[in-house]
Design a protein around this motif. Structure first.
Motif, PDB file in Angstrom:
ATOM      1  N   GLY A  18       0.684  -1.128   0.008  1.00 10.02           N
ATOM      2  CA  GLY A  18      -0.060   0.160   0.281  1.00 10.02           C
ATOM      3  C   GLY A  18       0.914   1.399   0.214  1.00 10.02           C
ATOM      4  N   CYS A  19       2.054   0.875   0.325  1.00  5.10           N
ATOM      5  CA  CYS A  19       3.086   2.334   0.500  1.00  5.10           C
ATOM      6  C   CYS A  19       3.429   2.755  -1.055  1.00  5.10           C
ATOM      7  CB  CYS A  19       4.086   1.807   1.175  1.00  5.10           C
ATOM      8  SG  CYS A  19       3.680   1.531   3.080  1.00  5.10           S
ATOM      9  N   MET A  20       3.203   1.932  -1.923  1.00  2.80           N
ATOM     10  CA  MET A  20       3.819   2.000  -3.324  1.00  2.80           C
ATOM     11  C   MET A  20       3.063   2.837  -4.064  1.00  2.80           C
ATOM     12  SD  MET A  20       5.729  -1.619  -3.845  1.00  2.80           S
ATOM     13  CE  MET A  20       5.447  -1.539  -5.591  1.00  2.80           C
ATOM     14  N   ALA A  21       3.199   3.586  -4.921  1.00  4.75           N
ATOM     15  CA  ALA A  21       2.158   4.515  -5.876  1.00  4.75           C
ATOM     16  C   ALA A  21       1.484   3.391  -6.998  1.00  4.75           C
ATOM     17  CB  ALA A  21       2.957   5.679  -6.781  1.00  4.75           C
ATOM     18  N   SER A  52      -7.771   7.312  -8.236  1.00  2.00           N
ATOM     19  CA  SER A  52      -7.366   7.312  -6.579  1.00  2.00           C
ATOM     20  C   SER A  52      -6.376   6.686  -6.225  1.00  2.00           C
ATOM     21  CB  SER A  52      -8.646   7.432  -5.948  1.00  2.00           C
ATOM     22  OG  SER A  52      -9.306   5.918  -5.939  1.00  2.00           O
ATOM     23  N   GLN A  53      -5.699   6.894  -5.093  1.00  2.00           N
ATOM     24  CA  GLN A  53      -4.781   6.157  -4.262  1.00  2.00           C
ATOM     25  C   GLN A  53      -5.019   6.388  -2.977  1.00  2.00           C
ATOM     26  OE1 GLN A  53      -1.717   4.570  -5.795  1.00  2.00           O
ATOM     27  NE2 GLN A  53      -1.308   3.889  -3.488  1.00  2.00           N
ATOM     28  N   GLY A  59      -3.596   4.482   3.648  1.00  2.00           N
ATOM     29  CA  GLY A  59      -3.162   5.885   3.265  1.00  2.00           C
ATOM     30  C   GLY A  59      -2.353   6.399   4.225  1.00  2.00           C
ATOM     31  N   GLY A  60      -2.493   5.979   5.574  1.00  2.00           N
ATOM     32  CA  GLY A  60      -1.384   6.520   6.462  1.00  2.00           C
ATOM     33  C   GLY A  60       0.021   6.130   6.416  1.00  2.00           C
ATOM     34  N   TRP A  61       0.154   4.760   5.824  1.00  4.32           N
ATOM     35  CA  TRP A  61       1.331   4.316   5.604  1.00  4.32           C
ATOM     36  C   TRP A  61       2.157   4.662   4.113  1.00  4.32           C
ATOM     37  CZ3 TRP A  61       3.577   1.672   9.671  1.00  4.32           C
ATOM     38  CH2 TRP A  61       2.684   1.210  10.567  1.00  4.32           C
ATOM     39  N   LYS A  65       3.698  11.825  -1.529  1.00  6.75           N
ATOM     40  CA  LYS A  65       4.227  11.864  -2.799  1.00  6.75           C
ATOM     41  C   LYS A  65       3.524  10.847  -3.769  1.00  6.75           C
ATOM     42  CE  LYS A  65       8.308  11.560  -5.507  1.00  6.75           C
ATOM     43  NZ  LYS A  65       9.968  11.612  -5.553  1.00  6.75           N
ATOM     44  N   ASN A  66       3.635   9.477  -2.907  1.00  7.88           N
ATOM     45  CA  ASN A  66       3.050   8.161  -3.742  1.00  7.88           C
ATOM     46  C   ASN A  66       1.466   8.112  -3.935  1.00  7.88           C
ATOM     47  OD1 ASN A  66       5.670   7.249  -4.005  1.00  7.88           O
ATOM     48  ND2 ASN A  66       5.551   5.919  -2.258  1.00  7.88           N
ATOM     49  N   LEU A  67       0.943   8.866  -2.928  1.00  8.54           N
ATOM     50  CA  LEU A  67      -0.585   9.042  -2.856  1.00  8.54           C
ATOM     51  C   LEU A  67      -0.978   9.683  -4.213  1.00  8.54           C
ATOM     52  CD1 LEU A  67      -1.611   9.722   0.869  1.00  8.54           C
ATOM     53  CD2 LEU A  67      -2.310   7.638  -0.563  1.00  8.54           C
ATOM     54  N   ALA A  68      -0.005  11.199  -4.290  1.00 13.34           N
ATOM     55  CA  ALA A  68      -0.484  11.796  -5.626  1.00 13.34           C
ATOM     56  C   ALA A  68       0.021  11.294  -6.952  1.00 13.34           C
ATOM     57  CB  ALA A  68       0.235  13.134  -5.258  1.00 13.34           C
ATOM     58  N   LEU A  69       1.083  10.417  -6.896  1.00 12.51           N
ATOM     59  CA  LEU A  69       1.397  10.142  -8.300  1.00 12.51           C
ATOM     60  C   LEU A  69       0.668   8.919  -8.758  1.00 12.51           C
ATOM     61  CD1 LEU A  69       3.452   9.713 -10.546  1.00 12.51           C
ATOM     62  CD2 LEU A  69       4.906   8.323  -8.911  1.00 12.51           C
ATOM     63  N   GLY A  70       0.269   8.046  -7.473  1.00 15.56           N
ATOM     64  CA  GLY A  70      -0.518   6.940  -7.805  1.00 15.56           C
ATOM     65  C   GLY A  70      -2.042   7.279  -8.212  1.00 15.56           C
TER      66      GLY A  70
END
Length: 115
Positions: A18-21, A52-53, A59-61, A65-70
């Motif tokens: 979940g930490c990866m985009a 979405s990501q 999400g907390g993990w 940057k990865n949330l935005a890119l994903g």
């Protein structure tokens, strides 16, 4: 019967992934995200897309940057499924937890094929 160690390892792997985009597909790589529709091209509207990501668990993990890119990669993949090559983002929604840390980013956009 599954060993508790194997179950814990599988759960940990799920959380860490979940930490990866989200990755972008080969077709999604051909989609350009813009702030406004390029006037010099002929563009045909293909539909609305959402990318979405993140979620309440991962999400907390996941770094912001990865949330935005994903979320952008997911948006590009969805546009590519419609045969579009350009997306104009019309709305961005950020969900936060009680500590105001990002949990989810969602982009809504209009997909076009431009020539």
């Amino acid at each position: 019967m599954r060993s508790p160690l194997i179950v814990m390892a599988a759960c940990s792997l799920g959380i860490l992934s979940g930490c990866m985009a989200n990755s972008v597909s080969p077709q999604g790589q051909q989609v350009v995200i813009v702030q406004s529709l390029p006037s010099q091209y002929q563009c045909t509207y293909k539909g609305e897309v959402v990318g979405s990501q993140g979620n309440w668990l991962t999400g907390g993990w996941t770094p912001n940057k990865n949330l935005a890119l994903g979320a952008r990669n997911d948006l590009r993949n969805e546009a590519a499924k419609l045969g579009a090559n350009v997306v104009v983002i019309t709305e961005t929604i950020n969900s936060t937890d009680d500590e105001n840390s990002l949990e989810n980013i969602t982009h809504v956009g209009r997909a076009y094929i431009c020539r």
